[in-house]
Design a protein around this motif. Structure first.
Motif, PDB file in Angstrom:
ATOM      1  N   PRO A 191       5.849   7.573   5.596  1.00 54.88           N
ATOM      2  CA  PRO A 191       5.456   8.371   6.861  1.00 54.88           C
ATOM      3  C   PRO A 191       6.227   7.722   7.219  1.00 54.88           C
ATOM      4  CG  PRO A 191       3.830   8.867   5.917  1.00 54.88           C
ATOM      5  CD  PRO A 191       4.555   9.085   4.875  1.00 54.88           C
ATOM      6  N   TRP A 217      -2.902   4.701  12.616  1.00 50.70           N
ATOM      7  CA  TRP A 217      -1.873   5.545  12.002  1.00 50.70           C
ATOM      8  C   TRP A 217      -1.624   5.837  10.739  1.00 50.70           C
ATOM      9  CZ3 TRP A 217       2.667   6.442  10.012  1.00 50.70           C
ATOM     10  CH2 TRP A 217       3.148   8.169  10.329  1.00 50.70           C
ATOM     11  N   HIS A 264      -2.055   8.555   7.592  1.00 44.77           N
ATOM     12  CA  HIS A 264      -1.156   8.926   6.705  1.00 44.77           C
ATOM     13  C   HIS A 264      -0.226   8.612   5.694  1.00 44.77           C
ATOM     14  CE1 HIS A 264      -0.138  10.060  11.400  1.00 44.77           C
ATOM     15  NE2 HIS A 264       0.440  11.042  10.565  1.00 44.77           N
TER      16      HIS A 264
END
Length: 154
Positions: free
Chosen positions: A33, A79, A83
């Motif tokens: 990602p 983040w 992820h």
């Protein structure tokens, strides 16, 4: 009058080209990602800069580089922590910049977040992100040494 018409035509063509810029959600090299702040507020796209293939120890290294906009290191790291399931994280501080590297257990993939210059532990703006692929896999102690001034190979 002709010069103004050409300039207007050039500007329209430029904006049309920019409007079609791709915004990626995964890194094409690793399939991992991609942090949303790699696309600017102007939404000009976020295709990576592919760095030349190189070698670390006995492994071929392929790397994609992304600039990050309007995000601090702590926000960027948070983040990625949410992820990149199953990835480990190592922190380093070299040349007045933080470098936090997330790596998978088999040693084939990394995501490294580099901060702008500051003090160790300071939540500076994020400078850039590197996605790396290694073949064959790197040993963990090699990955752990990557944020330091001397890489450990064995």
């Amino acid at each position: 009058m002709k010069k103004i018409s050409r300039l207007t035509g050039t500007l329209i063509l430029s904006f049309t080209t920019l409007a079609g810029a791709k915004t990626l959600t995964t890194d094409p090299l690793t399939g991992l990602p991609l942090y949303p702040a790699t696309d600017s507020r102007l939404h000009l796209g976020n295709e990576p800069t592919r760095l030349p293939d190189s070698q670390i120890c006995k492994s071929k290294m392929q790397v994609d580089f992304y600039v990050v906009y309007d995000s601090t290191v702590n926000t960027t790291d948070s983040w990625y922590a949410s992820h990149l399931s199953g990835f480990h994280k190592v922190h380093a501080y070299v040349n007045h910049r933080s470098q936090d590297t997330f790596y998978n257990s088999d040693g084939t993939l990394i995501v490294s977040v580099t901060g702008e210059p500051g003090n160790d532990g300071e939540d500076t703006d994020t400078h850039g992100i590197v996605y790396g692929h290694f073949q064959p896999a790197l040993r963990e102690k090699t990955i752990l040494s990557m944020g330091k001034e001397k890489i450990v190979c064995d």
